[in-house]
Design a protein around this motif. Structure first.
Motif, PDB file in Angstrom:
ATOM      1  N   UNK A  51       0.825  -1.215   0.000  1.00 18.64           N
ATOM      2  CA  UNK A  51       0.000   0.000   0.000  1.00 18.64           C
ATOM      3  C   UNK A  51       0.859   1.265   0.000  1.00 18.64           C
ATOM      4  N   UNK A  52       2.053   1.163   0.560  1.00 23.82           N
ATOM      5  CA  UNK A  52       2.932   2.332   0.668  1.00 23.82           C
ATOM      6  C   UNK A  52       3.226   2.944  -0.696  1.00 23.82           C
ATOM      7  N   UNK A  53       3.277   2.102  -1.723  1.00 25.75           N
ATOM      8  CA  UNK A  53       3.681   2.610  -3.038  1.00 25.75           C
ATOM      9  C   UNK A  53       2.549   3.324  -3.802  1.00 25.75           C
ATOM     10  N   UNK A  54       1.313   3.246  -3.309  1.00 25.44           N
ATOM     11  CA  UNK A  54       0.211   3.857  -4.061  1.00 25.44           C
ATOM     12  C   UNK A  54       0.239   5.380  -3.974  1.00 25.44           C
ATOM     13  N   UNK A  55       0.146   6.001  -5.133  1.00 21.64           N
ATOM     14  CA  UNK A  55       0.159   7.459  -5.184  1.00 21.64           C
ATOM     15  C   UNK A  55       0.866   7.891  -6.446  1.00 21.64           C
ATOM     16  N   UNK A  56       0.260   8.809  -7.173  1.00 22.54           N
ATOM     17  CA  UNK A  56       0.864   9.327  -8.402  1.00 22.54           C
ATOM     18  C   UNK A  56       0.960  10.838  -8.228  1.00 22.54           C
ATOM     19  N   UNK A  57       2.194  11.354  -8.249  1.00 21.40           N
ATOM     20  CA  UNK A  57       2.388  12.797  -8.020  1.00 21.40           C
ATOM     21  C   UNK A  57       3.744  13.215  -8.559  1.00 21.40           C
ATOM     22  N   UNK A  58       3.953  14.513  -8.569  1.00 19.12           N
ATOM     23  CA  UNK A  58       5.252  15.057  -8.979  1.00 19.12           C
ATOM     24  C   UNK A  58       6.006  15.515  -7.746  1.00 19.12           C
ATOM     25  N   UNK A  59       7.310  15.400  -7.812  1.00 23.28           N
ATOM     26  CA  UNK A  59       8.122  15.882  -6.706  1.00 23.28           C
ATOM     27  C   UNK A  59       9.239  16.737  -7.288  1.00 23.28           C
ATOM     28  N   UNK A  60       9.264  18.006  -6.861  1.00 26.57           N
ATOM     29  CA  UNK A  60      10.247  18.938  -7.443  1.00 26.57           C
ATOM     30  C   UNK A  60      11.664  18.576  -7.016  1.00 26.57           C
TER      31      UNK A  60
END
Ligand SMILES: [Zn+2]
Lengths: 277, 261
Positions: B252-261
């Motif tokens: 579950x830790x890996x779920x997430x779609x985002x950008x990181x500067x």
């Protein structure tokens, strides 16, 4: 020069913040006075919603806040109707990148890690970034043996991120549990409104659950409940006082007393030997 | 099939319910009732049964098969006492080192005033958090509809299977349509943009396995499903209790779609 004067007047009215009306009694107060009163109505005591920065300022020792994980940004990975637009508008409105602000702070001299949700940002719904920042907050706190203070306010999961937003509930819950298993304190301050998937995950997982007076706290929306139950609901249904009566929160603390209450709790849970950087 | 057609198939009244799977998958079942706090929610059926040679704890959301059982089961919308019964049985399974198999089929957690009064949010929150900490194998199978938090409360598992036409969603497509377009009739469009199908789940890593449907040969279909369960439980038997907990968290830790500067 009358033209210049009228121009100055125009600028003055444009710059002067408009008064803030109480959402309960409708009385208007100058913005400055309302903000000084921590957005608590001087007339009826209603606790109005507060943005994340104001909340942090009202809660932590001056100058002690160090923001964490501020460089995460949401993505419209499903090309969901209106989402990109919503994100842009929310950013403009709040000056924040997302619906939660995290960081380290001192409260009454006690170190802790904070997360503060901001309902002005797409109703502080939980998408990938909100889930990730809160997860990292618990991981950081666990690594440093620090307590977490979480101010919740949310409409629930962020529909625009589909099933990925639902998974954030489990992700954060896993991090909360690991932090807890290591003997660390987690205090939740339930603010208006805390609903849906946030209520059904980390909002209810604190060791100690504090609510602000009158805060709406629930799983399903009132209208849905009314349609399902087909009976009139009590006036204080899903309000902090209702939850206290039914045994689901520990206490209700007025906003002005929160820093002192949190400081006392933090002091009482201080570990004998922590190495705080 | 479009997402909307799959949604309709997932909700079809003739589709086998949770209890039908329990009967077909497990032998010598003993049903266990009640949450020891308030009551017994008929929307959730739980107990102990044999999966081949292995005793397992099963927890199934059941929609019911006729109007009487559907009413009694709130059409498969569990109440807090249902989730608490589920958690009680999961803790019991952990004590005895038994694997847990959850069968999920719900539009969502029940939204009545009584459910709110008894802490629907707290019940779901507790289930999810405690499931993330279980030290036994947990497999959840979405057999029909996986309706948001009410489904996740029994699906915070090591592995998740989706039936071919099952759907899994953060919000009902009707609810989404009425928020997006103020028009609950645009369900089909909402189903599309929400990405709710088994193929979507596989693509995003939300589910590991898609189970082929063959309801006309239900016993054969379940026999094949049983083989898949046994295969996965055999794999997980290699892991220590701590590893089972840790790999579930990492899942579950890996779920997430985002950008990181
Ligand atoms: Zn007022």
């Amino acid at each position: 020069m009358p033209m210049l004067e009228s121009l100055i007047d125009k600028i003055k009215t444009a710059v002067a913040p408009s008064p803030i009306a109480c959402t309960a009694c409708r009385t208007e107060f100058p913005a400055k006075q309302m903000k000084k009163a921590l957005m608590v109505c001087p007339s009826c005591g209603q606790h109005l919603r507060m943005d994340a920065r104001a909340r942090i300022e009202a809660t932590v020792d001056a100058g002690s806040f160090g923001e964490l994980f501020s460089d995460l940004k949401s993505e419209d990975f499903f090309h969901f109707p209106g989402y990109a637009d919503k994100l842009e508008k929310a950013e403009k409105l709040t000056g924040e990148q997302e619906a939660v602000v995290c960081g380290t702070a001192l409260i009454g001299g006690n170190p802790c890690v904070l997360f503060v949700m901001d309902a002005q940002f797409i109703m502080a719904s939980m998408g990938s970034v909100v889930g990730e920042k809160i997860t990292r907050t618990f991981e950081y706190a666990a690594e440093h043996g620090l307590p977490v203070i979480g101010f919740t306010a949310s409409g629930g999961a962020r529909m625009q991120e589909g099933i990925v937003s639902l998974m954030q509930m489990a992700k954060v819950s896993g991090a909360v549990k690991q932090h807890s298993n290591a003997g660390n304190l987690y205090v939740t301050v339930l603010c208006d409104p805390t609903t849906g998937g946030v209520t059904a995950s980390f909002a209810m997982q604190g060791d100690i659950l504090i609510a602000e007076p009158g805060a709406l706290i629930g799983f399903a929306g009132r209208r849905v409940v009314e349609q399902t139950t087909k009976t009139a609901l009590p006036q204080n249904f899903q309000r902090a006082e209702f939850l206290l009566e039914h045994g689901f929160i520990d206490c209700i603390v007025p906003r002005a007393e929160l820093p002192e209450t949190l400081a006392r709790l933090l002091r009482m849970h201080k570990k004998p030997a922590t190495d705080i950087a | 099939m479009t997402a909307y057609e799959k949604l309709k198939a997932a909700r079809a009244s003739r589709r086998p319910t949770g209890a039908a799977y329990v009967e077909e998958l497990f032998d010598s079942c003993i049903e266990l009732h009640g949450d020891r706090r308030f009551g017994d929610d008929a929307a959730i059926v739980g107990g102990i049964g044999m999966l081949g040679d292995t005793p397992v704890t099963y927890i199934a959301i059941d929609r019911g098969t006729d109007i009487h059982s559907r009413m009694a089961k709130n059409f498969g919308c569990p109440k807090p006492e249902g989730y608490r019964k589920g958690l009680r049985l999961m803790k019991q399974a952990e004590k005895f080192g038994r694997p847990i198999i959850c069968l999920v089929d719900t539009q969502g957690a029940f939204c009545g005033a009584d459910a709110e009064e008894r802490g629907q949010g707290e019940a779901i929150a507790e289930n999810i958090m405690e499931m993330m900490d279980l030290h036994v194998p947990v497999i959840s199978i979405i057999i029909g509809e996986g309706g948001s938090g009410g489904a996740l409360a029994l699906a915070s598992a090591n592995r998740v299977y989706m039936l071919e036409n099952a759907v899994y969603s953060v919000i009902s497509p009707e609810g989404c349509a009425s928020i997006l377009w103020k028009d609950s009739a645009r369900v089909a469009d909402a189903a599309e943009v929400l990405h709710i199908t088994a193929a979507d789940m596989k693509q995003y890593g939300i589910a590991e396995e898609i189970i082929a449907e063959d309801f006309r040969n239900f016993p054969a279909m379940c026999a094949s499903l049983r083989t898949t369960l046994e295969r996965d439980l055999a794999q997980m038997a290699e892991l220590s209790p701590d590893q089972l907990q840790q790999t579930r968290y990492e899942r579950f830790r890996k779920f997430g779609i985002f950008r990181e500067a």
